[in-house]
Design a protein around this motif. Structure first.
Motif, short mmCIF file in Angstrom:
data_model
loop_
_atom_site.label_atom_id
_atom_site.label_comp_id
_atom_site.label_asym_id
_atom_site.label_seq_id
_atom_site.Cartn_x
_atom_site.Cartn_y
_atom_site.Cartn_z
N VAL A 20 0.87 -1.19 0.00
CA VAL A 20 0.00 0.00 0.00
C VAL A 20 0.90 1.23 0.00
O VAL A 20 1.71 1.43 0.91
CB VAL A 20 -0.98 -0.01 1.19
N LYS A 21 0.74 2.01 -1.06
CA LYS A 21 1.62 3.16 -1.27
C LYS A 21 0.88 4.45 -0.94
O LYS A 21 -0.35 4.46 -0.83
CB LYS A 21 2.10 3.18 -2.70
N LEU A 22 1.65 5.53 -0.89
CA LEU A 22 1.05 6.84 -0.60
C LEU A 22 -0.08 7.14 -1.59
O LEU A 22 -1.14 7.65 -1.19
CB LEU A 22 2.13 7.92 -0.65
N SER A 23 0.10 6.80 -2.84
CA SER A 23 -0.93 7.08 -3.86
C SER A 23 -2.23 6.32 -3.58
O SER A 23 -3.30 6.73 -4.02
CB SER A 23 -0.41 6.75 -5.25
N ASP A 24 -2.15 5.21 -2.84
CA ASP A 24 -3.36 4.45 -2.47
C ASP A 24 -4.05 5.08 -1.27
O ASP A 24 -5.16 4.69 -0.90
CB ASP A 24 -3.01 3.00 -2.08
N LEU A 25 -3.37 6.03 -0.63
CA LEU A 25 -3.87 6.57 0.63
C LEU A 25 -4.38 8.00 0.50
O LEU A 25 -4.60 8.68 1.51
CB LEU A 25 -2.76 6.49 1.69
N LYS A 26 -4.54 8.44 -0.76
CA LYS A 26 -5.11 9.78 -0.98
C LYS A 26 -6.48 9.81 -0.32
O LYS A 26 -7.28 8.90 -0.49
CB LYS A 26 -5.29 10.03 -2.48
N GLY A 27 -6.75 10.84 0.43
CA GLY A 27 -8.06 10.92 1.09
C GLY A 27 -8.06 10.32 2.49
O GLY A 27 -9.03 10.44 3.22
N PHE A 28 -6.96 9.66 2.87
CA PHE A 28 -6.93 9.07 4.21
C PHE A 28 -6.08 9.91 5.18
O PHE A 28 -6.42 10.02 6.35
CB PHE A 28 -6.40 7.63 4.17
N PHE A 29 -4.99 10.49 4.68
CA PHE A 29 -4.20 11.36 5.56
C PHE A 29 -4.86 12.73 5.65
O PHE A 29 -5.48 13.21 4.69
CB PHE A 29 -2.77 11.50 5.03
N TYR A 30 -4.68 13.38 6.79
CA TYR A 30 -5.32 14.69 7.02
C TYR A 30 -4.75 15.75 6.08
O TYR A 30 -5.48 16.58 5.54
CB TYR A 30 -5.08 15.10 8.49
N ASP A 31 -3.43 15.71 5.89
CA ASP A 31 -2.76 16.77 5.13
C ASP A 31 -2.73 16.41 3.64
O ASP A 31 -1.73 15.90 3.13
CB ASP A 31 -1.34 16.96 5.70
N HIS A 32 -3.83 16.70 2.94
CA HIS A 32 -3.92 16.35 1.51
C HIS A 32 -2.80 17.01 0.72
O HIS A 32 -2.26 16.44 -0.21
CB HIS A 32 -5.25 16.84 0.90
N GLU A 33 -2.50 18.27 1.11
CA GLU A 33 -1.49 19.01 0.33
C GLU A 33 -0.14 18.33 0.39
O GLU A 33 0.59 18.27 -0.61
CB GLU A 33 -1.35 20.44 0.87
N ALA A 34 0.21 17.82 1.58
CA ALA A 34 1.50 17.12 1.72
C ALA A 34 1.52 15.87 0.84
O ALA A 34 2.54 15.55 0.22
CB ALA A 34 1.74 16.75 3.18
N VAL A 35 0.37 15.19 0.75
CA VAL A 35 0.29 13.98 -0.10
C VAL A 35 0.49 14.38 -1.56
O VAL A 35 1.32 13.81 -2.27
CB VAL A 35 -1.08 13.27 0.08
N VAL A 36 -0.26 15.39 -1.98
CA VAL A 36 -0.20 15.82 -3.38
C VAL A 36 1.21 16.32 -3.73
O VAL A 36 1.76 15.99 -4.79
CB VAL A 36 -1.26 16.93 -3.64
N LYS A 37 1.80 17.07 -2.81
CA LYS A 37 3.13 17.62 -3.06
C LYS A 37 4.16 16.49 -3.25
O LYS A 37 4.95 16.51 -4.19
CB LYS A 37 3.53 18.50 -1.87
N THR A 38 4.10 15.51 -2.38
CA THR A 38 5.05 14.38 -2.49
C THR A 38 4.84 13.65 -3.81
O THR A 38 5.79 13.34 -4.53
CB THR A 38 4.87 13.40 -1.31
N LEU A 39 3.56 13.39 -4.13
CA LEU A 39 3.28 12.62 -5.35
C LEU A 39 3.63 13.42 -6.60
O LEU A 39 4.09 12.85 -7.58
CB LEU A 39 1.82 12.17 -5.38
N SER A 40 3.41 14.73 -6.55
CA SER A 40 3.68 15.53 -7.75
C SER A 40 5.18 15.65 -8.01
O SER A 40 5.60 15.93 -9.12
CB SER A 40 3.03 16.91 -7.65
N GLY A 41 5.96 15.40 -6.99
CA GLY A 41 7.42 15.37 -7.18
C GLY A 41 7.84 14.07 -7.85
O GLY A 41 9.02 13.78 -7.95
N GLY A 42 6.84 13.27 -8.25
CA GLY A 42 7.15 12.01 -8.95
C GLY A 42 7.55 10.90 -8.00
O GLY A 42 8.03 9.85 -8.40
N ARG A 43 7.34 11.16 -6.69
CA ARG A 43 7.75 10.14 -5.70
C ARG A 43 6.53 9.45 -5.14
O ARG A 43 5.61 10.10 -4.65
CB ARG A 43 8.47 10.83 -4.53
N ASP A 44 6.50 8.12 -5.21
CA ASP A 44 5.48 7.39 -4.47
C ASP A 44 6.23 6.63 -3.38
O ASP A 44 7.40 6.30 -3.54
CB ASP A 44 4.72 6.44 -5.41
#
Ligand code: F6R
Ligand code: MN
Length: 186
Positions: A20-44
Motif C-alpha cells: 500500500v503506497k502513498l498514492s493508495d492513501l489519498k483521502g486518508f491522511f489529514y494533510d492532503h497538500e502534503a500527499v499531493v506535493k510528495t506525489l507531484s514530485g514524482g515520488r510514491d
C-alpha cells in the motif's frame, strides 16, 4: 500449516503480498497538500505492506497474516493503515504486536472511541462493529500479526469519506492523539 517466525516478526511462508503506497492513501491522511506535493514530485512511497495466507471464504475459516508499517509521517501525522469496518460488521479480529511501537485507534458508528498502544507481545482484541486503524509511532518498522474471519470483507469507503474521530500526530517529538477537525459522525 503455516508457522510464524515471531523473532523475525514474519510468517515463515505466505501466499499473498499487498503493498500500500502513498498514492493508495489519498483521502486518508489529514494533510492532503502534503500527499499531493510528495506525489507531484514524482515520488510514491511504500507506507505499509501485508503478507497473508487467505483461506476460502467459508464460515469458520480465518485469514491471517502480518502487516508491516514503515516509519514516517505525512505532515505531522504518522504513517498508518487506511483503517476499515469489516463489511460483515459482526466479524471481530485479533492483533498481536511483533515489533516496533504503534497505536490502534478504534471507533463505532454509534460514536464509541478507543485507542491503545501495540508493541511486541501485546494482543489486541478488536470487537465486532469497531472500525480499526493502526499507526506506527516509532522510528522503526511496526509489525503485527492479525487474524479475522475469512469472509469478513473490508469497508474502506466510510473511513475515506468520514475519517476517524482521532488522529495520531507528532507534537514536540512525542505521539499525541488529537481530535480530527474534519471528522464526520456516523
Ligand atoms: C484485516 C486487518 C488487517 C489490515 C491491515 C491493513 O481485517 O485489519 O490485516 O487489513 O493491517 O489495513 P487496511 O486493510 O485498513 O488497509
Ligand atoms: Mn480488520
Amino acid at each position: 500449516m503455516v508457522a510464524l517466525n515471531l523473532g523475525a516478526g514474519m510468517l515463515r511462508s505466505f501466499k499473498k503480498r499487498v503493498e500500500v503506497k502513498l498514492s493508495d492513501l489519498k483521502g486518508f491522511f489529514y494533510d492532503h497538500e502534503a500527499v499531493v506535493k510528495t506525489l507531484s514530485g514524482g515520488r510514491d512511497l511504500l507506507i505499509y505492506e501485508y503478507y497473508e495466507n487467505p483461506q476460502p471464504e467459508i464460515e469458520g475459516n480465518l485469514n491471517f497474516g502480518v502487516t508491516i508499517i514503515n516509519p514516517g509521517k505525512v505532515g505531522i501525522e504518522y504513517y498508518m493503515t487506511r483503517g476499515h469496518y469489516h463489511a460483515k460488521q459482526h466479524a471481530a479480529e485479533i492483533y498481536v504486536g511483533l515489533k516496533g511501537e504503534g497505536m490502534v485507534i478504534m471507533q463505532t458508528k454509534g460514536g464509541q472511541l478507543a485507542h491503545m498502544p501495540i508493541r511486541r507481545n501485546d494482543a489486541i482484541y478488536i470487537p465486532a462493529f469497531w472500525a480499526h486503524r493502526t499507526v506506527n509511532v516509532s522510528s522503526t518498522e511496526l509489525a503485527f500479526l492479525y487474524a479475522y474471519p475469512s469472509g469478513a470483507g473490508h469497508d474502506y469507503d466510510v473511513i475515506k469519506h468520514k475519517g476517524f474521530a482521532k488522529l495520531v500526530v507528532e507534537r514536540q517529538g512525542q505521539p499525541k492523539v488529537i481530535a480530527n477537525p474534519r471528522f464526520i459522525k456516523g
